[in-house]
Write a protein that holds these residues in place. Structure first.
Motif, mmCIF file in Angstrom:
data_model
loop_
_atom_site.group_PDB
_atom_site.id
_atom_site.type_symbol
_atom_site.label_atom_id
_atom_site.label_comp_id
_atom_site.label_asym_id
_atom_site.label_seq_id
_atom_site.Cartn_x
_atom_site.Cartn_y
_atom_site.Cartn_z
ATOM 1 N N GLU A 1 54.666 47.091 67.480
ATOM 2 C CA GLU A 1 54.634 48.532 68.217
ATOM 3 C C GLU A 1 53.730 49.542 67.797
ATOM 4 O OE1 GLU A 1 57.768 51.959 69.974
ATOM 5 O OE2 GLU A 1 58.543 50.213 68.778
ATOM 6 N N PHE A 2 53.466 49.352 66.524
ATOM 7 C CA PHE A 2 52.539 50.227 65.871
ATOM 8 C C PHE A 2 51.129 49.986 66.164
ATOM 9 C CE2 PHE A 2 55.612 52.261 62.467
ATOM 10 C CZ PHE A 2 56.380 53.020 63.691
ATOM 11 N N LEU B 1 50.129 50.824 69.496
ATOM 12 C CA LEU B 1 49.761 52.310 69.764
ATOM 13 C C LEU B 1 48.329 52.584 69.056
ATOM 14 C CD1 LEU B 1 53.243 53.845 69.026
ATOM 15 C CD2 LEU B 1 51.985 53.704 71.170
ATOM 16 N N SER C 1 48.995 50.308 60.460
ATOM 17 C CA SER C 1 50.636 50.036 60.739
ATOM 18 C C SER C 1 51.493 49.909 59.633
ATOM 19 C CB SER C 1 50.646 48.685 61.884
ATOM 20 O OG SER C 1 50.101 47.585 61.127
ATOM 21 N N TYR D 1 62.162 57.236 63.103
ATOM 22 C CA TYR D 1 61.314 56.723 64.213
ATOM 23 C C TYR D 1 60.404 57.408 64.944
ATOM 24 C CZ TYR D 1 59.982 53.946 68.491
ATOM 25 O OH TYR D 1 59.222 53.117 69.138
ATOM 26 N N VAL E 1 56.395 57.292 64.714
ATOM 27 C CA VAL E 1 55.669 57.281 66.102
ATOM 28 C C VAL E 1 54.551 58.442 66.330
ATOM 29 C CG1 VAL E 1 56.072 57.202 68.664
ATOM 30 C CG2 VAL E 1 57.400 55.723 67.047
ATOM 31 N N THR F 1 51.804 57.860 64.106
ATOM 32 C CA THR F 1 50.831 57.009 64.774
ATOM 33 C C THR F 1 49.960 57.297 65.945
ATOM 34 O OG1 THR F 1 52.502 55.360 63.902
ATOM 35 C CG2 THR F 1 50.993 54.518 65.654
#
Length: 223
Positions: free
Chosen positions: A56-57, A60, A69, A209, A213, A216
């Motif tokens: 996911e990272f 992004l 990440s 989280y 996020v 990031t």
């Protein structure tokens, strides 16, 4: 009120050494466990969570941010570990203090700003004026974007600390009313405390989280 907030006071010490902050480093005690013990279901679950976060990272981040990440997964792991430690009785909640949260957000933000303004100056100036902004609104947009950029480490730190303090204070307030209640109402209080503890566990995960996020996303703005 002084007794209520004394729960968050890092006052326990031995020979004038602040021992409460050692709870932040308890994770280092469990790290060698993975090198001599066979993988359990919990370790396999944690490894799946880490791999999902890596994917996911990476989605992004920009392709130029190779290996970033790993930093944010480690940041997520540190925060969620300290958040869950704070739910245990008589364990110091270090993530409810701005000293802890600012020490995570401020160096990260300052590093990104220094790197961005030294290496991508034109791109950083372009971020101050969003695309499609009318000419007469450009000075105001520059001011608004500058202020929003400056308060980013503060908002990251305050969001995490305030959410951790709020749930603990609510649990403490309800728990202090227990000795004065009747037996029938006491069962309702215990049930509500269990529900709040489940909610706090969810908040511990969500805030970790969100912190990772948002960090990031701030990094992805710098090309």
């Amino acid at each position: 009120m002084a007794n209520l907030f004394s729960v968050f006071e890092p006052s326990s010490s031995i020979f004038s050494a602040p021992m409460n902050w050692l709870s932040t480093f308890l994770g280092l005690v469990f790290m060698p466990f993975i090198y001599w013990a066979s993988p359990s279901r919990w370790s396999l679950l944690w490894s799946n969570i880490i791999q999902t976060l890596h994917k996911e990272f990476k989605a992004l981040l920009n392709p130029s941010h190779v290996g970033a990440s790993t930093l944010f997964v480690g940041l997520f792991s540190l925060i969620i570990f300290n958040n869950f430690l704070g739910l245990l009785p008589y364990v110091f909640t270090s993530s409810s203090h701005l000293v802890m949260t600012l020490s995570l957000s401020l160096p990260l933000w300052m590093t990104l700003m220094l790197f961005g303004w030294l290496n991508c100056t034109a791109h950083m100036f372009a971020h101050l004026v969003p695309q499609g902004t009318p000419f007469f609104l450009m000075p105001f947009m520059v001011l608004i974007e500058t202020i929003s950029n400056l308060i980013r480490p503060g908002t990251l730190a305050v969001r995490l600390a305030a959410n951790m303090i709020a749930g603990h204070l609510l649990l403490t307030l309800l728990g202090n009313t227990g000795p004065s209640l009747s037996l029938s109402i006491l069962f309702i209080l215990v049930f509500s405390q269990i529900l709040l503890l489940i909610l706090e566990s969810a908040v511990a995960i969500i805030q970790s989280y969100v912190f990772a996020v948002l960090s990031t996303l701030y990094t992805s703005e710098i090309n």
